[in-house]
Design a protein around this motif. Structure first.
Motif, PDB file in Angstrom:
ATOM      1  N   VAL A 282      39.624  31.502  39.632  1.00  0.00           N
ATOM      2  CA  VAL A 282      39.741  32.747  38.868  1.00  0.00           C
ATOM      3  C   VAL A 282      41.044  33.441  39.216  1.00  0.00           C
ATOM      4  CG1 VAL A 282      38.770  35.063  38.550  1.00  0.00           C
ATOM      5  CG2 VAL A 282      37.255  33.074  38.600  1.00  0.00           C
ATOM      6  N   ARG A 283      41.348  33.528  40.504  1.00  0.00           N
ATOM      7  CA  ARG A 283      42.584  34.175  40.942  1.00  0.00           C
ATOM      8  C   ARG A 283      43.810  33.478  40.352  1.00  0.00           C
ATOM      9  NH1 ARG A 283      41.791  33.930  46.143  1.00  0.00           N
ATOM     10  NH2 ARG A 283      43.095  32.131  46.613  1.00  0.00           N
ATOM     11  N   ASP A 284      43.792  32.141  40.371  1.00  0.00           N
ATOM     12  CA  ASP A 284      44.931  31.397  39.832  1.00  0.00           C
ATOM     13  C   ASP A 284      45.065  31.604  38.325  1.00  0.00           C
ATOM     14  OD1 ASP A 284      45.386  30.469  42.359  1.00  0.00           O
ATOM     15  OD2 ASP A 284      44.403  28.533  42.046  1.00  0.00           O
ATOM     16  N   ARG A 285      43.928  31.639  37.623  1.00  0.00           N
ATOM     17  CA  ARG A 285      43.977  31.821  36.165  1.00  0.00           C
ATOM     18  C   ARG A 285      44.503  33.201  35.801  1.00  0.00           C
ATOM     19  NH1 ARG A 285      45.476  30.064  31.576  1.00  0.00           N
ATOM     20  NH2 ARG A 285      44.021  30.332  29.810  1.00  0.00           N
ATOM     21  N   LEU A 286      44.114  34.212  36.536  1.00  0.00           N
ATOM     22  CA  LEU A 286      44.602  35.559  36.258  1.00  0.00           C
ATOM     23  C   LEU A 286      46.108  35.649  36.462  1.00  0.00           C
ATOM     24  CD1 LEU A 286      41.790  37.798  37.814  1.00  0.00           C
ATOM     25  CD2 LEU A 286      42.169  37.256  35.404  1.00  0.00           C
TER      26      LEU A 286
END
Length: 381
Positions: A282-286
């Motif tokens: 999730v962090r990488d996608r954001l």
């Protein structure tokens, strides 16, 4: 799970409902005549008397009118002779006392169960029984380390808004909340009388296995609403990531421009530190979608823990929706979902209200700084 069992998660805060003192009435009338503005009067009152909430507009008007008509806003007949008041008779006092003993939590001045006017009921509880009404407020318990982290975010947001007056217009802030078939504890309707200086012990039980929808919604400072998106199971990191890709992203692309590299122009994303939000994927996608314009745990700008009072989802959105959705109990999950969609659509058609709610973050961050990182619940958007 009762509120007293929630430990560090939430605590019940008891607020004593009090009237304006003579000094406060005089201050309200004087300030209104000087400024001619209800909002400036409320702001000035908040600064002069930080220990209590500023009076409502109708209270200010009532005191101003009384001063204009009588030259004072003080009750000059108090303790003086005049028409004998028969409402506070021994029979009525006994009736009010019995009502409070038998129905300690569902008795208010308007719905007092005795047939007495609300003013009479209030006078008896205050003057004869020496009782005061208390309301419950739910908030996250804070420690000194939480104060510091809240201050960092509050000061950062204030500085950002000073540098860019349009900053909040490019902010998207989202959150999840549970909508259960059996509704919610409507704390603004929970009233209990107790002797002066003796706050009651509130305890409410909730069934964690009840039928419910978990709903995600996002508010945009430009007035758009993203969602609603529904979950019948708990939201984990993978489901949250799938929602971002399959549901949130298409709606954002309808309203905001993306750069060639895929990053949204100017747009900021904000979320709290729920476990589902902290998944590495999730962090990488954001970061792929927003670059360094993410306000969340494990990002350059951190959203502080236990701070729903600083987000419009916490201080506006969920209360606004639940008060409308649960006017009457829904029959089943399908009807509950339909009501939620209907009320979200109504909110979507009122972008000015959404903008106002998001803009309220600035005022709340200013109050957070004034209070050394403390709570700011109870302040309007």
């Amino acid at each position: 799970m009762g509120l007293q069992c929630m430990g560090l998660e939430t605590v019940g805060v008891i607020e004593k409902m009090v009237q304006l003192t003579t000094e406060q009435r005089t201050f309200v009338v004087t300030t209104f005549h000087q400024t001619g503005s209800l909002q400036r009067t409320r702001d000035a009152f908040r600064e002069r008397f930080p220990e209590r909430e500023p009076p409502a507009a109708k209270t200010i008007w009532a005191n101003v009118r009384k001063y204009q008509e009588h030259g004072t806003s003080v009750n000059r007949n108090k303790e003086n002779s005049g028409r004998r008041r028969t409402g506070r008779s021994e029979i009525n006092i006994a009736a009010v006392k019995q009502q409070l003993l038998e129905h300690p939590r569902d008795t208010s001045a308007r719905r007092n169960g005795t047939g007495l006017p609300s003013a009479t009921f209030n006078r008896i509880t205050r003057l004869d029984l020496h009782q005061h009404p208390y309301r419950i407020h739910i908030r996250h318990q804070l420690s000194p380390r939480h104060f510091a982290r809240r201050l960092v975010l509050a000061k950062w947001l204030i500085a950002r808004c000073e540098a860019d007056v349009n900053f909040l217009r490019y902010l998207v802030i989202g959150d999840e909340a549970d909508f259960a078939i059996d509704g919610k504890v409507k704390t603004h309707n929970v009233l209990e009388h107790a002797p002066t200086g003796q706050s009651p012990e509130f305890n409410f039980d909730t069934n964690m296995n009840r039928q419910k929808w978990t709903v995600w919604l996002g508010l945009c400072g430009s007035g758009q609403v993203i969602g609603p998106f529904f979950f019948q199971r708990n939201v984990n990191g993978n489901r949250y990531l799938q929602m971002i890709n399959d549901d949130v992203l298409p709606q954002l692309e309808e309203n905001f421009e993306r750069q060639v590299g895929g990053v949204f122009k100017y747009l900021w994303w904000a979320q709290d530190g729920a476990p589902a939000h902290r998944l590495t994927a999730v962090r990488d996608r954001l970061r792929e979608l927003f670059g360094d314009r993410v306000i969340a745990l494990n990002h350059a700008v951190e959203w502080p823990p236990r701070s729903p009072d600083l987000t419009p989802c916490g201080y506006f959105l969920w209360g606004h929706l639940k008060n409308k959705v649960f006017v009457t109990p829904p029959r089943d999950l399908d009807e509950l979902q339909g009501r939620i969609r209907h009320e979200v659509d109504a909110l979507r058609n009122d972008p000015a209200l959404v903008r106002l709610a998001v803009q309220g973050m600035l005022r709340r961050c200013e109050l957070c700084v004034e209070r050394g990182g403390g709570h700011v619940e109870g302040e309007g958007a």
